[in-house]
Design a protein around this motif. Structure first.
Motif, PDB file in Angstrom:
ATOM      1  N   TYR A 138      -2.204  -7.981   7.724  1.00 16.48           N
ATOM      2  CA  TYR A 138      -2.198  -7.730   6.279  1.00 16.48           C
ATOM      3  C   TYR A 138      -0.815  -8.040   5.720  1.00 16.48           C
ATOM      4  O   TYR A 138       0.198  -7.819   6.384  1.00 16.48           O
ATOM      5  CB  TYR A 138      -2.532  -6.261   5.978  1.00 16.48           C
ATOM      6  CG  TYR A 138      -3.923  -5.814   6.367  1.00 16.48           C
ATOM      7  CD1 TYR A 138      -4.953  -6.731   6.596  1.00 16.48           C
ATOM      8  CD2 TYR A 138      -4.210  -4.453   6.480  1.00 16.48           C
ATOM      9  CE1 TYR A 138      -6.226  -6.293   6.942  1.00 16.48           C
ATOM     10  CE2 TYR A 138      -5.480  -4.009   6.832  1.00 16.48           C
ATOM     11  CZ  TYR A 138      -6.489  -4.930   7.062  1.00 16.48           C
ATOM     12  OH  TYR A 138      -7.736  -4.492   7.401  1.00 16.48           O
ATOM     13  N   SER A 139      -0.789  -8.519   4.475  1.00 12.43           N
ATOM     14  CA  SER A 139       0.497  -8.770   3.811  1.00 12.43           C
ATOM     15  C   SER A 139       0.930  -7.480   3.110  1.00 12.43           C
ATOM     16  O   SER A 139       0.522  -7.196   1.985  1.00 12.43           O
ATOM     17  CB  SER A 139       0.345  -9.924   2.813  1.00 12.43           C
ATOM     18  OG  SER A 139       1.589 -10.190   2.219  1.00 12.43           O
ATOM     19  N   VAL A 140       1.728  -6.708   3.816  1.00 14.82           N
ATOM     20  CA  VAL A 140       2.139  -5.384   3.324  1.00 14.82           C
ATOM     21  C   VAL A 140       3.648  -5.263   3.457  1.00 14.82           C
ATOM     22  O   VAL A 140       4.216  -5.665   4.472  1.00 14.82           O
ATOM     23  CB  VAL A 140       1.469  -4.264   4.156  1.00 14.82           C
ATOM     24  CG1 VAL A 140       2.000  -2.890   3.752  1.00 14.82           C
ATOM     25  CG2 VAL A 140      -0.041  -4.293   4.010  1.00 14.82           C
ATOM     26  N   ALA A 141       4.286  -4.724   2.407  1.00 12.79           N
ATOM     27  CA  ALA A 141       5.705  -4.379   2.511  1.00 12.79           C
ATOM     28  C   ALA A 141       5.835  -2.879   2.333  1.00 12.79           C
ATOM     29  O   ALA A 141       5.300  -2.321   1.371  1.00 12.79           O
ATOM     30  CB  ALA A 141       6.513  -5.100   1.437  1.00 12.79           C
ATOM     31  N   GLY A 142       6.497  -2.221   3.255  1.00  6.13           N
ATOM     32  CA  GLY A 142       6.792  -0.804   3.091  1.00  6.13           C
ATOM     33  C   GLY A 142       8.002  -0.641   2.185  1.00  6.13           C
ATOM     34  O   GLY A 142       8.871  -1.509   2.140  1.00  6.13           O
ATOM     35  N   ILE A 143       8.038   0.456   1.420  1.00  6.81           N
ATOM     36  CA  ILE A 143       9.213   0.788   0.612  1.00  6.81           C
ATOM     37  C   ILE A 143       9.640   2.191   1.000  1.00  6.81           C
ATOM     38  O   ILE A 143       8.809   3.104   1.003  1.00  6.81           O
ATOM     39  CB  ILE A 143       8.887   0.838  -0.909  1.00  6.81           C
ATOM     40  CG1 ILE A 143       8.033  -0.330  -1.350  1.00  6.81           C
ATOM     41  CG2 ILE A 143      10.166   0.958  -1.737  1.00  6.81           C
ATOM     42  CD1 ILE A 143       8.701  -1.650  -1.245  1.00  6.81           C
ATOM     43  N   GLY A 144      10.919   2.354   1.304  1.00  8.92           N
ATOM     44  CA  GLY A 144      11.399   3.685   1.668  1.00  8.92           C
ATOM     45  C   GLY A 144      12.860   3.835   1.314  1.00  8.92           C
ATOM     46  O   GLY A 144      13.419   3.045   0.550  1.00  8.92           O
ATOM     47  N   LEU A 215      14.327  -0.764   2.527  1.00 10.74           N
ATOM     48  CA  LEU A 215      14.918   0.574   2.527  1.00 10.74           C
ATOM     49  C   LEU A 215      16.044   0.609   1.504  1.00 10.74           C
ATOM     50  O   LEU A 215      16.923  -0.262   1.505  1.00 10.74           O
ATOM     51  CB  LEU A 215      15.435   0.908   3.929  1.00 10.74           C
ATOM     52  CG  LEU A 215      14.330   1.024   4.981  1.00 10.74           C
ATOM     53  CD1 LEU A 215      14.896   0.922   6.392  1.00 10.74           C
ATOM     54  CD2 LEU A 215      13.568   2.342   4.810  1.00 10.74           C
ATOM     55  N   ILE A 216      16.005   1.585   0.642  1.00 14.12           N
ATOM     56  CA  ILE A 216      16.923   1.616  -0.492  1.00 14.12           C
ATOM     57  C   ILE A 216      18.023   2.636  -0.228  1.00 14.12           C
ATOM     58  O   ILE A 216      17.770   3.716   0.308  1.00 14.12           O
ATOM     59  CB  ILE A 216      16.136   1.943  -1.774  1.00 14.12           C
ATOM     60  CG1 ILE A 216      14.991   0.939  -1.885  1.00 14.12           C
ATOM     61  CG2 ILE A 216      17.028   1.849  -2.992  1.00 14.12           C
ATOM     62  CD1 ILE A 216      14.022   1.278  -2.956  1.00 14.12           C
ATOM     63  N   ASP A 217      19.239   2.274  -0.644  1.00  6.61           N
ATOM     64  CA  ASP A 217      20.426   3.016  -0.236  1.00  6.61           C
ATOM     65  C   ASP A 217      21.349   3.187  -1.437  1.00  6.61           C
ATOM     66  O   ASP A 217      21.659   2.210  -2.124  1.00  6.61           O
ATOM     67  CB  ASP A 217      21.105   2.152   0.850  1.00  6.61           C
ATOM     68  CG  ASP A 217      22.377   2.759   1.378  1.00  6.61           C
ATOM     69  OD1 ASP A 217      22.624   3.945   1.123  1.00  6.61           O
ATOM     70  OD2 ASP A 217      23.129   2.022   2.053  1.00  6.61           O
ATOM     71  N   SER A 218      21.780   4.417  -1.684  1.00  6.56           N
ATOM     72  CA  SER A 218      22.702   4.646  -2.810  1.00  6.56           C
ATOM     73  C   SER A 218      24.147   4.803  -2.349  1.00  6.56           C
ATOM     74  O   SER A 218      25.035   5.027  -3.162  1.00  6.56           O
ATOM     75  CB  SER A 218      22.277   5.900  -3.583  1.00  6.56           C
ATOM     76  OG  SER A 218      22.589   7.060  -2.833  1.00  6.56           O
ATOM     77  N   LEU A 250      13.173   6.184  -4.887  1.00  7.16           N
ATOM     78  CA  LEU A 250      11.981   5.650  -4.227  1.00  7.16           C
ATOM     79  C   LEU A 250      11.055   4.934  -5.217  1.00  7.16           C
ATOM     80  O   LEU A 250      10.612   3.817  -4.971  1.00  7.16           O
ATOM     81  CB  LEU A 250      11.218   6.780  -3.520  1.00  7.16           C
ATOM     82  CG  LEU A 250       9.978   6.334  -2.744  1.00  7.16           C
ATOM     83  CD1 LEU A 250      10.347   5.434  -1.573  1.00  7.16           C
ATOM     84  CD2 LEU A 250       9.180   7.539  -2.238  1.00  7.16           C
ATOM     85  N   GLY A 251      10.766   5.595  -6.335  1.00  4.63           N
ATOM     86  CA  GLY A 251       9.755   5.063  -7.259  1.00  4.63           C
ATOM     87  C   GLY A 251      10.314   3.957  -8.132  1.00  4.63           C
ATOM     88  O   GLY A 251       9.852   2.808  -8.083  1.00  4.63           O
ATOM     89  N   ILE A 252      11.340   4.285  -8.922  1.00  2.00           N
ATOM     90  CA  ILE A 252      11.886   3.305  -9.871  1.00  2.00           C
ATOM     91  C   ILE A 252      12.706   2.263  -9.112  1.00  2.00           C
ATOM     92  O   ILE A 252      12.524   1.053  -9.288  1.00  2.00           O
ATOM     93  CB  ILE A 252      12.721   4.027 -10.955  1.00  2.00           C
ATOM     94  CG1 ILE A 252      11.821   5.013 -11.712  1.00  2.00           C
ATOM     95  CG2 ILE A 252      13.365   3.015 -11.902  1.00  2.00           C
ATOM     96  CD1 ILE A 252      12.518   5.869 -12.754  1.00  2.00           C
ATOM     97  N   GLY A 253      13.591   2.747  -8.226  1.00  2.00           N
ATOM     98  CA  GLY A 253      14.379   1.823  -7.400  1.00  2.00           C
ATOM     99  C   GLY A 253      13.474   0.932  -6.563  1.00  2.00           C
ATOM    100  O   GLY A 253      13.753  -0.256  -6.373  1.00  2.00           O
ATOM    101  N   GLY A 254      12.387   1.495  -6.069  1.00  2.00           N
ATOM    102  CA  GLY A 254      11.464   0.735  -5.217  1.00  2.00           C
ATOM    103  C   GLY A 254      10.833  -0.439  -5.947  1.00  2.00           C
ATOM    104  O   GLY A 254      10.786  -1.555  -5.428  1.00  2.00           O
TER     105      GLY A 254
END
Ligand SMILES: *Cc1c(COP(=O)(O)O)cnc(C)c1O
Length: 675
Positions: A138-144, A215-218, A250-254
């Motif tokens: 499946y073409s899936v990207a995880g966001i975390g 993966l998002i990092d501040s 997670l939500g907006i940054g994602g």
């Protein structure tokens, strides 16, 4: 911009890939070349990126606050230089009724630390979901979120219970993890929040396909100090400010991260309401206002718990202090349960906006429809599953391969596990099955060697998050009963493990209580050994679910939405001693062990606080007696009676693994939610 990136998709190649990585030359060039990526084939990465960039392929973004990926037990990446000390497993201490041993020895694991982005079962499920997506192509990207300090490190102090300690690791040197040049900015009333995007790749079992996790990092120098700390600790909860900002990341940054890497996403999957603010971001940045419903129709939501603490609610005032007015307005519009409510509720926001919603087991679906009658019609159930390639032991994989004519290509078709029933009358197979179990059990005994556990002694485990409704101390309620059984029926070994949320005082009290009970049976060490292991994690999760004879699962019904650790156990022929809750309800008549205790019925959910310890511990002791008797009738000091009903139960366990696996789960998500 999207157009050009999508066009790039067609020609996306190695140069584009390494061009996207921050500090490639100095930091990552030794491990990434046109052929390999940290020892794994690189081609699947380019293919996955192309698919995600292309507007012709339907792609899904899967948002989750946590990911339990467990590279120590599945696809460990290689590293061309020595491992950073901070990325090595730390020593684990043990608290047992053999305290001299605890004092001298620690458990040492010579491996890369599992990437510490999870707290418990929700994260492990998210990891398994991405792994199975890769397996299925499946073409899936995880966001975390890249949790710079993980969850926390757990210490046990006698007379104190759990003492949490800050955890450290080094993301810049972690095998398989790469920082991108991509940065995004979220505007808030408190100023601009700058975020970096990282990537980690999850390979399919055969290494032919991958799914990325963004993966998002501040933690960036251009952010003020308090913003830098936002992505330090998973589930930091000492003030709503932390929680709201982590959900913004997670939500907006994602959503911003997905756009800035150019992925063309058709479906946004919220794994829990934590990511609900992504809806606001899409709403505000789109034509939704002119075409009502055009954005929301692409969102789907999975709810994972009926327990109140699992649902995010924030005071309107706190939210308004942070979100820009546009976002604040949208939060009011979608996230208030009733017009004059003074709370923004992310569960409600998700239910209210997502056209498709699911619970994580059939029973949980019933409960969810009771809890949210307004949305009952759209709530379906997709029962959880676990990733077989991660959670099945080597000895069981080998056994299935030995019987290839029965199990066929079970790695691609895990439903084939149910064919184990055809071998029920094969005495030779029954012997081999028990022998495969004993191999696993010996692994545990080896790791815990100083404590002198024995492979032919009945061994029971309870290990999971320490939360009230899971009743971690149920078996200790009148522990003398168990000690008596150990004298009368045969020796007993009991192993426990689990973390309580660092702000959960009741959880810490449970641990303190358990330590007291363990200490109180010091003098009975000859017949009963009780151990609790520090820092329950995916590594121990695999070890314990593989290696013990019986898996104890005693949540208060109906508060366990699904539970997954028992599914890991059944894949390895470990029998279930369980209350009737979560996934177990769907296996009630399959004879995979023993069911005891309170049964939930009727339209009332009941109270999380009414733990029914007296009745349910009595029920547990009563059944435990027959479990121990049957064990010693099956394993007579190493001589195995393969005709024992114990073996039938083991067979039934493995057979049901053909259903309770993540491949089946993801196929259901694909068909029922993403389409
Ligand atoms: C599987 C797993 C869980 C989930 O356990 P439940 O019994 O479903 O609560 C939690 N923690 C770890 C480390 C796991 O591997």
């Amino acid at each position: 911009m999207k157009e050009t990136l999508a066009q790039q998709g067609a020609t996306y190649g190695y140069e584009d890939f390494i061009g996207s990585i921050d500090d490639f030359e100095n930091s990552y060039s030794p491990d990434i070349n046109p052929k390999t990526y940290f020892g794994f084939p690189l081609i699947p990465i380019l293919n996955a990126e192309k698919a995600l960039l292309s507007t012709d392929v339907k792609s899904v973004a899967y948002f989750s606050m946590e990911y339990g990926i467990a590279p120590s037990i599945y696809h460990s990446f290689g590293l061309s230089r020595p491992l950073d000390e901070k990325n090595q497993f730390f020593n684990h201490e043990v608290f047992s009724n053999y305290w001299l041993c605890d004092y001298i020895f620690k458990i040492q694991i010579d491996k890369t630390l599992d990437i510490p982005l999870y707290g418990g079962g929700l994260g492990v499920l998210a990891g398994d979901a991405i792994k199975s997506s890769a397996d299925l192509g499946y073409s899936v990207a995880g966001i975390g979120i890249l949790w710079n300090k993980g969850y926390f490190k757990q210490n046990f102090w006698y007379k104190h219970g759990q003492v949490p300690e800050e955890m450290t690791w080094n993301p810049r040197r972690y095998p398989g993890l790469i920082p991108l040049k991509t940065m995004v900015t979220v505007k808030t009333k408190e100023g601009e929040l700058h975020l970096r995007v990282w990537k980690y790749y999850i390979y399919s079992w055969d290494q032919e396909r991958v799914c990325p996790i963004l993966l998002i990092d501040s933690n960036l120098p251009q952010n003020p100090e308090h913003f830098r700390k936002l992505s330090d600790q998973l589930y930091r909860s000492d003030h709503p400010w932390w929680k709201i900002f982590q959900r913004i990341i997670l939500g907006i940054g994602g959503v911003k991260a997905l756009e800035s890497v150019g992925y063309s996403i058709d479906c946004y999957h919220l794994n829990e309401g934590h990511a609900a603010l992504s809806i606001l971001e899409k709403y505000i940045s789109s034509e939704e206002k002119n075409h009502p419903g055009s954005v929301r129709k692409n969102f789907v939501y999975t709810c994972h718990t009926p327990v109140a603490a699992g649902h995010d609610r924030f005071p309107v005032g706190e939210v308004e202090k942070i979100l820009l007015p546009e976002y604040g307005q949208a939060a009011h519009q979608f996230g208030k349960e009733f017009p004059h409510s003074d709370q923004i509720n992310l569960t409600f926001m998700s239910l209210n906006t997502c056209p498709k919603v699911n619970a994580v087991a059939v029973k949980h679906g019933e409960i969810m429809r009771m809890q949210f009658p307004l949305f009952a019609q759209k709530i379906i159930s997709i029962t959880n599953g676990v990733h077989i390639h991660t959670w099945m032991s080597e000895s069981f994989k080998k056994l299935l391969d030995q019987y290839e004519s029965v199990f066929g290509d079970w790695r691609r078709s895990p439903e084939n596990l149910s064919r184990i029933r055809d071998l029920r009358d094969d005495q030779h197979f029954r012997q081999n099955l028990f022998a495969a179990h004993q191999v696993n059990k010996r692994n545990l005994m080896t790791l815990l060697k100083p404590w002198g556990l024995e492979e032919d002694v009945f061994t029971l485990a309870w290990a999971r998050r320490i939360a009230g409704y899971k009743r971690p101390a149920l078996i200790f309620h009148n522990f003398q009963r168990v000690v008596d059984m150990a004298y009368q029926l045969g020796k007993v070994q009991l192993i426990l493990a689990g973390k309580a949320h660092p702000n959960d005082n009741i959880g810490a009290a449970h641990i303190d209580e358990i330590l007291e009970h363990i200490d109180a049976v010091n003098e009975h060490g000859k017949v009963i050994k009780v151990l609790i292991l520090e820092n329950y994690d995916t590594y121990f999760g695999k070890l314990l679910t593989n290696c013990v004879d019986v898996w104890l699962n005693n949540p208060l019904p109906p508060f366990e939405a699904s539970g997954t650790s028992g599914m890991k156990a059944i894949l390895n022929g470990v029998l279930q001693l369980s209350t009737l809750d979560g996934w177990v309800v769907e296996a009630e008549h399959d004879d995979i062990g023993w069911i005891f205790g309170y049964r939930h019925q009727g339209p009332d959910i009941g109270s999380e606080a009414d733990l029914r310890l007296e009745e349910d511990s009595a029920a547990l002791y009563q059944i435990l007696e027959s479990v121990i008797r049957l064990y010693y009738a099956t394993n007579r000091q190493g001589t195995i009676n393969a005709q024992s009903p114990w073996l039938d139960k083991m067979i039934n366990c493995v057979a049901r693994g053909g259903y309770f696996n993540a491949q089946r789960m993801m196929q259901e998500y694909f068909e029922k939610m993403w389409h």
